[in-house]
Design an enzyme around this catalytic site. Sequence first.
Site, short mmCIF file in Angstrom:
data_model
loop_
_atom_site.label_atom_id
_atom_site.label_comp_id
_atom_site.label_asym_id
_atom_site.label_seq_id
_atom_site.Cartn_x
_atom_site.Cartn_y
_atom_site.Cartn_z
N PRO A 39 0.83 -1.21 0.00
CG PRO A 39 -0.80 -1.60 1.60
CD PRO A 39 0.52 -2.11 1.12
CD GLU A 40 3.41 2.64 -4.19
OE1 GLU A 40 3.23 3.70 -4.82
OE2 GLU A 40 4.06 1.69 -4.66
CE LYS A 91 4.94 3.92 1.97
NZ LYS A 91 5.41 2.85 1.05
NE ARG A 110 10.45 -1.41 -4.39
CZ ARG A 110 9.61 -0.61 -3.72
NH1 ARG A 110 10.07 0.34 -2.93
NH2 ARG A 110 8.31 -0.77 -3.84
#
Length: 273
Positions: free
Chosen positions: A2-3, A57, A259
Amino acid sequence: MPELPEVETSRLGITPHLQGQTIKAIVVRTDKLRWPIPQELQKLVGQRVQSIRRRAKYLMIDTPEGSAIIHLGMSGSLRVLDEEVPSAKHDHVDLVLENGKVLRYNDPRKFGAWLYSEVGVAHQVLSKLGPEPLTNEFNSEYFAEKAKNKKTVVKQFIMNNAVVVGVGNIYASESLFMAQIHPKTPVGSLKASQITVLVAEIKKVLETAIKQGGTTLKDFNQVDGKPGYFAQELKVYGRAGKECPVCSSKIEEEKIGQRNSFWCGKCQFLAED
């Protein structure tokens, strides 16, 4: 993972159910997530929820006796359920309310967090964070000053929470595509016009994602269990080998800073040194 849009979607989803309600109990079914779950969270029992905020976040559930700080980690999610609904596997924390509802935290990989913060005390996890991307503080002048003489590639730069919070892997790839900037471009080499466009696209991509309820790729669902629909809007992320929606070239993929990164080599041209 989740961002920012997913966390903001969760905040918007739980707020109507928690705001103004009294916490009846906090049920903890595991000693440790990413960090040990502090006993101090029990200080919130009997307290009225004043507000639900987001910083980067992290979600903060505020009461007169302090705040619960929640991070969803890699696979965490929040659901608002009736209290009588039995807990299931990976349901690690319940925030039980006097109105018969429960805020239930599920996290299969246990990389998330539940922390406690005293009133008026900034928790260490919230220190050294950059500005929120959707505020006026994050602008082209700020970006240019931070980027000056930096050799860091632009994708890693915009994912650095000390520069700006919440621009995670998905939204970094999408923003750079919309700005037509190659992710491996040294950030210090960007022209003022490119910075202006990139800052605008970061804001636009994040705002659109929030309106769509975030991106559901694997673990994330909204508070009501529905998926986030921004996945249908993705132009490059997760589309390696498929056609670019602009020029029909093949989308490329490479690890940048460990990433997975995605871009169109034609639309996002990388200039040689």
